[in-house]
Design an enzyme around this catalytic site. Structure first.
Site, mmCIF file in Angstrom:
data_model
loop_
_atom_site.group_PDB
_atom_site.id
_atom_site.type_symbol
_atom_site.label_atom_id
_atom_site.label_comp_id
_atom_site.label_asym_id
_atom_site.label_seq_id
_atom_site.Cartn_x
_atom_site.Cartn_y
_atom_site.Cartn_z
ATOM 1 N N LYS A 181 0.818 -1.220 0.000
ATOM 2 C CA LYS A 181 0.000 0.000 0.000
ATOM 3 C C LYS A 181 0.855 1.275 0.000
ATOM 4 O O LYS A 181 2.047 1.243 0.305
ATOM 5 C CB LYS A 181 -0.978 -0.035 1.180
ATOM 6 C CG LYS A 181 -2.109 -1.019 0.898
ATOM 7 C CD LYS A 181 -3.258 -0.945 1.869
ATOM 8 C CE LYS A 181 -4.385 -1.864 1.416
ATOM 9 N NZ LYS A 181 -5.514 -1.909 2.365
ATOM 10 N N ARG A 200 -3.698 -10.351 4.255
ATOM 11 C CA ARG A 200 -4.010 -10.268 2.819
ATOM 12 C C ARG A 200 -2.753 -9.776 2.124
ATOM 13 O O ARG A 200 -2.238 -8.706 2.461
ATOM 14 C CB ARG A 200 -5.162 -9.288 2.627
ATOM 15 C CG ARG A 200 -5.671 -9.155 1.213
ATOM 16 C CD ARG A 200 -6.883 -8.244 1.162
ATOM 17 N NE ARG A 200 -7.364 -8.091 -0.202
ATOM 18 C CZ ARG A 200 -6.837 -7.225 -1.067
ATOM 19 N NH1 ARG A 200 -5.814 -6.464 -0.696
ATOM 20 N NH2 ARG A 200 -7.321 -7.125 -2.293
HETATM 21 N N1 LIG Z 1 -10.360 -7.029 3.827
HETATM 22 C C1 LIG Z 1 -9.629 -6.189 3.064
HETATM 23 N N2 LIG Z 1 -9.857 -6.122 1.735
HETATM 24 C C2 LIG Z 1 -9.104 -5.266 1.014
HETATM 25 N N3 LIG Z 1 -9.164 -4.994 -0.310
HETATM 26 C C3 LIG Z 1 -8.223 -4.039 -0.524
HETATM 27 S S1 LIG Z 1 -8.019 -3.302 -2.074
HETATM 28 C C4 LIG Z 1 -6.569 -2.358 -1.772
HETATM 29 C C5 LIG Z 1 -5.343 -3.193 -1.945
HETATM 30 O O1 LIG Z 1 -4.300 -2.672 -1.534
HETATM 31 O O2 LIG Z 1 -5.415 -4.283 -2.485
HETATM 32 C C6 LIG Z 1 -6.519 -1.230 -2.700
HETATM 33 C C7 LIG Z 1 -6.734 0.024 -2.170
HETATM 34 C C8 LIG Z 1 -6.679 1.111 -3.002
HETATM 35 C C9 LIG Z 1 -6.420 0.936 -4.362
HETATM 36 C C10 LIG Z 1 -6.237 -0.360 -4.882
HETATM 37 C C11 LIG Z 1 -6.263 -1.455 -4.049
HETATM 38 N N4 LIG Z 1 -7.539 -3.725 0.592
HETATM 39 C C12 LIG Z 1 -8.112 -4.484 1.577
HETATM 40 C C13 LIG Z 1 -7.865 -4.562 2.985
HETATM 41 O O3 LIG Z 1 -6.999 -3.877 3.574
HETATM 42 N N5 LIG Z 1 -8.657 -5.441 3.678
#
Ligand SMILES: Nc1nc2[nH]c(S[C@@H](C(=O)O)c3ccccc3)nc2c(=O)[nH]1
Length: 259
Positions: free
Chosen positions: A204, A238
């Site tokens: 992230k 994750r």
């Molecule tokens: N439960 C749970 N589900 C999730 N889905 C995601 S999408 C995120 C990423 O970095 O993949 C993301 C954030 C912003 C842009 C693209 C992708 N992040 C989580 C989390 O932190 N927890």
């Protein structure tokens, strides 16, 4: 929990898995590397991302869920907030719902309850498109816990048994760097919820800001954070880099077993 993005604009693997076969190969590799769950996301939650239509989300996600269930018999989590997608994925063999909006969309609670599947509820303020516009908290950890308690209660009221729920602080969602760091430092407080804790920090932008690393150079930071979360009670991590993360988590577990 291995991340399988099937969106053309997902930030870290931008559409590499839009082909079904490529998605299957990637999932197979993550399972071989030790992933217990494959998280399939059809809607990019990147801030400012274009909204995805229900049909687009279905077209992206359902074939992948069906194939993963049929070919790999994997525990498939679906990263969705859309009631129709929740229902269709359960019918297609998904084993868990992972909704970054915590089933707040109209009909989502009922759809999830109807599937009988486990649900992960995650803290986010507002919507991905606007959530990073100057988020403010008096006490981010206390407010995340209060939000999760409220969503857990809403799920239980909708007929989702408490023992089917997981909670997630939502690192990177509507949080500044300071909020994310404080939340990680105080993550042990989420044990108060007495529910399995799922965390997602992998690659992230937090690491970009703290370590000044582009997305393809955030493995070390992601591993450090994964181990810190496990030490503070996280049960599911994750991650994009499954092999490395599994080793980090296994090592943290070995240290704890020595006590
Ligand atoms: N439960 C749970 N589900 C999730 N889905 C995601 S999408 C995120 C990423 O970095 O993949 C993301 C954030 C912003 C842009 C693209 C992708 N992040 C989580 C989390 O932190 N927890």
């Amino acid at each position: 929990m291995g991340v399988l993005n099937v969106t053309p604009d997902s930030f870290s693997d931008g559409g590499r898995y839009t082909s079904l076969d490529a998605a299957l190969r990637q999932a197979e590799q993550m399972l071989a590397d030790g992933a217990a769950i494959i998280d399939v996301g059809g809607e990019s939650t990147r801030p400012g991302a274009a909204p995805v239509s229900e049909q687009q989300e279905l077209d992206r996600v359902i074939p992948v869920v069906e194939a993963l269930h049929r070919e790999l018999d994997a525990l498939v989590s679906v990263d969705t907030s859309t009631p129709a997608v929740i229902r269709a994925c359960a019918d297609a063999g998904a084993g868990m719902i992972n909704d970054v909006r915590s089933l707040r969309r109209p009909g989502a609670l009922e759809a999830a309850a109807g599937t009988g599947l486990p649900v992960c509820v995650m803290h986010m303020q507002g919507e991905p498109g606007t959530m990073q516009n100057d988020p403010f908290y008096e006490d981010v950890t206390a407010e995340v816990i209060a939000f999760l308690e409220q969503r857990v209660a809403a799920c239980v009221d909708a007929g989702i048994p408490r023992d089917k729920l997981l909670v997630d602080p939502g690192f990177g969602f509507a949080k500044t760097v300071q909020h994310n760091l404080r939340l990680l430092a105080e993550l042990s407080q989420l044990a108060r919820l007495e529910l399995p804790l799922l965390v997602g920090l992998s690659r992230k932008s937090l690491f970009g800001k703290v370590l000044d690393r582009p997305v393809e150079q955030r493995l070390a930071g992601s591993l450090a954070a994964a181990v810190m979360c496990v030490e503070r009670g996280a049960r599911i991590v994750r991650a994009h880099d499954v092999k490395e993360t599994v080793d980090g988590v296994r090592f943290a577990h070995a240290v704890h077993r020595s006590l």
